[in-house]
Design an enzyme around this catalytic site. Sequence first.
Site, PDB file in Angstrom:
ATOM      1  N   ASP A 510      76.115  64.188  64.254  1.00 36.03           N
ATOM      2  CA  ASP A 510      77.500  63.795  64.040  1.00 36.03           C
ATOM      3  C   ASP A 510      78.387  65.037  64.158  1.00 36.03           C
ATOM      4  O   ASP A 510      77.894  66.169  64.245  1.00 36.03           O
ATOM      5  CB  ASP A 510      77.599  63.182  62.635  1.00 36.03           C
ATOM      6  N   GLU A 513      81.881  67.289  68.242  1.00 36.62           N
ATOM      7  CA  GLU A 513      82.888  67.434  69.307  1.00 36.62           C
ATOM      8  C   GLU A 513      83.136  68.901  69.704  1.00 36.62           C
ATOM      9  O   GLU A 513      83.508  69.095  70.870  1.00 36.62           O
ATOM     10  CB  GLU A 513      84.207  66.770  68.858  1.00 36.62           C
TER      11      GLU A 513
END
Length: 926
Positions: A510, A513
Amino acid sequence: MKSYQKLTAAQPAACQVEEEGAAPVPSGHGKLAPWWVGSGLLVAAVLLSTITVWVLRQVSGGWLRPTAPPKCLVVPESHRFDCYPERRVVVTQELCESRGCCFIQSPPLAEGKQGVPWCFYPPDFPSYTLESLNQTALGMVGLLVRREKAYYPRDIQKLRLDVEFETDTRLHIKITDAANPRYEVPLDVPRVMKRAENPIYSLNFSWDPFGVLLKRKDTGTVLLNTTVAPLIFADQFLQISTSLPSKFLYGLGEHRGSLLHSLDWNTLTLWARDVSPTESFNLYGAHPFYLLMEEGGNAHGVFLLNSNAMEVALQPAPGLTWRTIGGVLDFYIFLGPDPNMVIQQYQQVIGFPAMPPIWALGFHLCRWGYGSSNGTWQTVRAMRNYQIPQDGQWNDIDYMDGYRDFTLDSQKFASLPSLVEDLHKHGQHYVMILDPGISSTSPHGSYWPFDEGLRRGLFLNTTQGQPLIGQVWPGFTAFADFSNPDTHQWWLENLQHFHAQVPFDGLWIDMNEPSNFMDGSEDGCPPGELDNPPYTPAVLGDSLSAKTVCASAKQKISVHYNLHNLYGLMEAKATASALIQIRGKRPFLISRSTFPSQGRYSGHWLGDNRSQWKDMRYSIPGLLSFSLFGIPLVGADICGFSGSTSEELCTRWMQLGAFYPFSRNHNTQNEKAQDPTVFSPAARTAMKDVLLTRYSLLPFLYTLFHRAHLQGDTVARPLFFEFPRDEATWELDRQFLWGQSLLVTPVLEPGVDSVTGYVPQGTWYDFYTGSSVNSSGEMLKMSAPLEHLSLHIREGSILPTQKPGTTTEATRGNPLCLIVALSSHATAWGDLFWDDGESLDTFEKGNYSYVVFNVTQNIFTSTVLHATTEATKVTVGTLSIFGVQKAPSKVLLNGQEKPFSYLDNQVLSVSDLGMSLNQGFSLQWL
C-alpha cells in the site's frame, strides 16, 4: 513555413510505406486532405459561412468585429487544439498571441468544467519538418528539424524518428533527441529481428509539417493523423496530437468514471497519487494506453511508453493530445482487429500476467480495526461457524508496533503466529500489509530495517545526498529506493526475518505512489525545474510533490521526476521476487500503485472507496479498465472501505464482489463491522450463497486466468469485447462477462427487486435453472430479489464447475459438474486447466492437465490433451445440458446406458458419472 492545409501535388508532402522494402512513395494532395475536413461538404459549408460572416462584419462597419484573423476563424471549435493548457492562468489575448496562437474567447463554463480553448494553434503554426527518411532492416529512420523555436525552454531542434514494422498487427514509432540521450522507461520490451511481411496497416508521412498518418488497409480508416496540431519536443514539454476515427475511447488510467471516456474537452492526468477515488482526479496508477472502437466493430490500441507526469486531452473533433514533461515519445500501435486481440497484442509488449495461486481466487476478508489478533481470530471463527467460504484473512497496519514495517505489536497481536498456524491447518491463508515508508526515528540500533537501509544507502536521497525524510503512518520516514537492485536484497532479508516469526502467505503493498503526509519532505523541495517544471500537468494539488516526495529526489537509476509513476511497479517486482524465494510457490501480491507490466507481478485493488451505491457502480468500469491494462486480478473493497454500509448495500455489493476476479471485503477502523457474519440471517444467507456460487465456478475462473497468463485474454470482460459489431454494447459498464460465457448483471440501485440489463443477440441460459432466454439484442428486465444475482450462460459454452467447499482446498477435492449450454445448432465447447494450484511455472514445466469439452450431434466428448497425476484426484460427477429440445429415450456413457433426468425447461442431467478427469469419455443422448 508550410501551412497545414496547403499540400499540393507538386510538393513532396507525404510518403507512403506499404510493402516490405519499398522506397518511400511521394503522395500529394490526394493522400492528405486539410486536417479539419473530416466531415465533407458540411464542414466546408460551415467554413465558408464563417468566412462570409467575417467579411460582412468588416464591410458593415465592424459591428461585433472579431479580433482574430481569418486563418483562426476557419478552424472549427471542435478542432481547436489548446496552445495554452496551463491551469490556474487566465489566458489573455496578449499571453496567447505571444505564443503565436489564435485567441477567440468562449462563454465561461461552470467552475471545474473545461470547454473550447480560447487559445489555439493556427493552421500555419511552425512545427518540425521531415528532412530525411531512410529504410532500415526493420522499418525506417528519419530526421526531424524545427527551424523556429517553440515557446517552452530548451526546445530540441533535431529529432530522430525510428519506425519499426514489428508484426503484421503492431507498429512501433519512436521520436527522441537526435543528438543527446534522454531518459527512457526501463521496461523490458520485445526486440524483433525481422520486419513484418504483411502488415494490415499502411503508414504515410507528411513532410512539412511533419505528421504521421496511419490507416487500416482493409477499411481505409485513418487511425492516426498527427498533422492536426504541431509537434512540440522541448526538454520538459513534449506534445503530439492526433485525430481519432471515433468517439469510443477507453483506458488511460487510473481514473474514476465511466468505462467509455467523454471526449467533451476532457483532460485525464497520469501521475500516481494517494487520494480516495474521485471523479476527475489523477489516482494511484498510470496507464498511458487507450483502446478505440472504430466504425464497423474493428478496434485498435495505442500505448505511449513514457513514465513522466502526463496528461491526455480529449476533444470532440474527435481528437487527442498527449502531453508529457520528460522522456521520449515511444509509441506502440496495435491493430487488433478485434478488441480482444488488441489487448493480447498490448500484453505481448508489456508482458502477460502472472498465474495466481488458486487460493488467491477465493474470498478474502480484512479490516483496519480488528484491534488484536484475537479480534481477527474471532471473525475467522465466526465465518467458519456459519460455514461461509473464506480463503484469506488479512490484517491492516494495526498489527504493527507503532505502524513500523516488519514489526509486530507484542501486546495486541501476540497470538498472531498461532492464528496463522490455525489458518494453515484449516486450508486458509494469511496476508499482511506493508508500506514503503521506513520509520526513521527509532534509536540507533533498535530498528534494523532503517539502520541497515541507511548503512547500505538504499533510500531516496535529497539533492544534497541525504535520505529524504517524509511522514507516513509511523511518523517521519525514509523511502526505499526499489530502482536499486541492492534494495531488493534488503527487502528480502527483512521479509525473511518477519516470515520466521509470522509465516504469511501473501503481501499487500500500500501507500506506494509513494504516499507522503507532507508535500515533498520535512524540508520542502529545493528550487529548480524538476520540482517546478516549466509546465505542470493538471495534477491534484497543482504540484508534482503534492502528498508525495520531491521530484528532484535521487534514485539509483534516475531522478524521481522520471521514476515516480514506476514506484509501485518496482516495489511489486521486489516483493514478488522475495515471496518466491521465501515460500517457493507462486506469489500472491496486491498493489495500490500500478504501471504497465504490473500484472506480471501483482494484482490491484481499486483503493480507498466509500460505502456508497455510487462507489459500487463505479467499481465495474474500474475492474474492466484494469482488464484492458493487463492486470486481471482486480477488485474493489466490497461493501466500501470508508463510511458505514447498510445491510442492503452490503448484500448487493457482496453479490457483485463475488464476481470481482479479486474478491475482498475490507473496511476501515471506527466503523461498524461489515463481514458477512454480522448481518441478519437473510442477508448472511444471501452472502453465503453467492460466495458458494463463486466457489462452484472456481474451475472456470482458474482456467480463465490460465488463458490470461498464456496469451493475454481478459478475465472480467466488457460486453463489447464479445459483441464488437453490436454498437449497443460499446457504452455498457453496469454489466460484464467472465470470459466469453458468463454474463453478470448485478443490482446497483437501492430498494429494487428487479434489474434491467442488456442481453446480446442469441440464446442465453439462466445459470441456476437452465431456462433459456432468446434475445434479439435488447434490454430485458430480470427478477432480482435481495437474495438473487442474475447470471446467464451464453449459448455454445461449456462451463466446468465444482461442488463448492468453504475453502479452495476443500473445493478442489469435490466432483466436477459440467454445465453445457447448447447453441441453436446444438453445439458447445469449453475447456479446463488443472494443476496443483500453487507451484511455480506448472504450465511451462508441463505439470498440468488440460481437457477440452465438445458437443456435436447429441454427443458430449471430453478429450484430455495433457495430463498429470494431479487430475487423478478429481472426478467428473455430473453433466447438465441446457437446451435439449426434446426428452431423450436413453443416455449412453461410453456406450453404457445411464439413468438421467429431463425437465420441462429442456435441461438434461446425468449424475454419478464417476469419471476421472484424466480419462477421456463420451456421453450420447438419443
